[in-house]
Design an enzyme around this catalytic site. Structure first.
Site, PDB file in Angstrom:
ATOM      1  CD  GLU A  39      -2.760   1.031   2.612  1.00 42.85           C
ATOM      2  OE1 GLU A  39      -3.212  -0.091   2.948  1.00 42.85           O
ATOM      3  OE2 GLU A  39      -3.007   2.065   3.247  1.00 42.85           O
ATOM      4  CG  ASP A  53      -1.683   4.792   2.867  1.00 41.31           C
ATOM      5  OD1 ASP A  53      -2.312   4.159   2.022  1.00 41.31           O
ATOM      6  OD2 ASP A  53      -1.434   4.373   4.014  1.00 41.31           O
ATOM      7  CD  GLU A  57      -4.221   8.094   5.792  1.00 45.97           C
ATOM      8  OE1 GLU A  57      -5.244   7.424   5.969  1.00 45.97           O
ATOM      9  OE2 GLU A  57      -3.277   8.125   6.598  1.00 45.97           O
TER      10      GLU A  57
END
Ligand SMILES: *[C@@H]1O[C@H](CO)[C@@H](O)[C@H](O)[C@H]1NC(C)=O
Length: 273
Positions: A92, A94, A96
């Protein structure tokens, strides 16, 4: 607005949202196409959060997305833009975006999971107001590294350190996801500033994007002969190194590599280039 962002960043044609993405959360009212389908809106209100995902999965390549974050008092909101293999030992990457009260800065938190292991948060402030206009958030992903960039400026590099025993994101195709949700328990000043529902609906917008990546493939087939595996993409050049240092020197808020209360012994990659 779209015209101005097109001239500033967009060297190639934008993709078509309805071709490439589907709604995962908040249908039908909280995910909307506007501007003749050129802008996708994610909406958070007190009935639901919202999200979308790519129809396809990708292994290696380059993915650019223009995002304009929730303006005004966005405290407690989290706009997540990420890539995940959705497997048990998942990979993953990310981005954010943690909202803030009016006039205070967003934080961009990034993280990388490889073979199911994450806990690699970094946090930066941005050098502009990410809610005032669209900016481009990119990932370049190949066998050597994952580079996260903002408007073409590298903000983070996760290198392939398999030789030192650090699992690398090399085998699992990932899907693109985005969502806008209520993170008031932790997002803004560690949860001190809550969502002001009187300001709802909160809207994040997605503009021109470009996916130039290997669809659903596996290993070598997505590396050999692909442009993203050519020499110039295998390392950062001097300018990019300088930009990355500039970001880390002036904008870094938190780095898991220097958090000794959390990691008395820093993770292996922290002492590697
Ligand atoms: C919000 O603003 C405060 C005050 O400037 C700052 O300490 C914090 O890092 C900002 N961002 C978030 C997401 O809390």
């Amino acid at each position: 607005m779209i015209l101005s962002l097109t001239t500033s960043y967009c060297s190639t044609a934008a993709g078509i949202f309805t071709d490439d993405f589907y709604v995962t959360w908040g249908a039908p009212n909280n995910v909307k196409l506007v501007n003749d389908g050129q802008v996708m809106q994610l909406i958070l209100d007190n009935s639901t959060a919202s999200g979308f995902a790519s129809k396809k999965t990708y292994l290696f390549g380059s993915i650019d997305m223009q995002i304009k974050l929730v303006p005004g008092n966005s405290a407690g909101t989290v706009t997540a833009y990420y890539f995940s293999s959705e497997t048990s030992n998942h990979d993953e990457v990310d981005f954010e975006f943690l909202g803030n009260v009016t006039g205070e800065p967003y934080i961009l938190q990034t993280n990388v999971f490889s073979n199911g292991v994450g806990g690699r948060e970094q946090r930066i402030y941005l050098w502009f107001d990410p809610a005032a206009d669209f900016h481009m958030y990119s990932v370049l992903w190949n066998e050597q590294h994952v580079i996260l960039s903002v408007d073409g400026i590298p903000i983070r590099r996760f290198a392939n350190n398999e030789a030192a025993g650090v699992p690398y994101l090399r085998m699992q195709a990932m899907r693109i996801f985005s969502s806008l949700w209520d993170g008031e328990t932790w997002a803004t000043r560690g949860g001190l500033d809550k969502i002001d529902w009187g300001q709802a609906p909160f809207i994040a917008e997605y503009g021109a994007y470009k996916v130039d990546a290997c669809e659903g493939g596996a290993g070598e087939a997505c590396a050999e002969g692909k442009w993203w595996n050519e020499g110039t993409y295998q390392s950062l050049d001097e300018t990019q190194q300088g930009q990355l240092s500039w970001v880390q020197r002036f904008f870094l808020v938190y780095d898991y590599c220097t958090d000794s209360s959390r990691y008395p012994v820093p993770l292996t990659e922290c002492s590697l280039p």
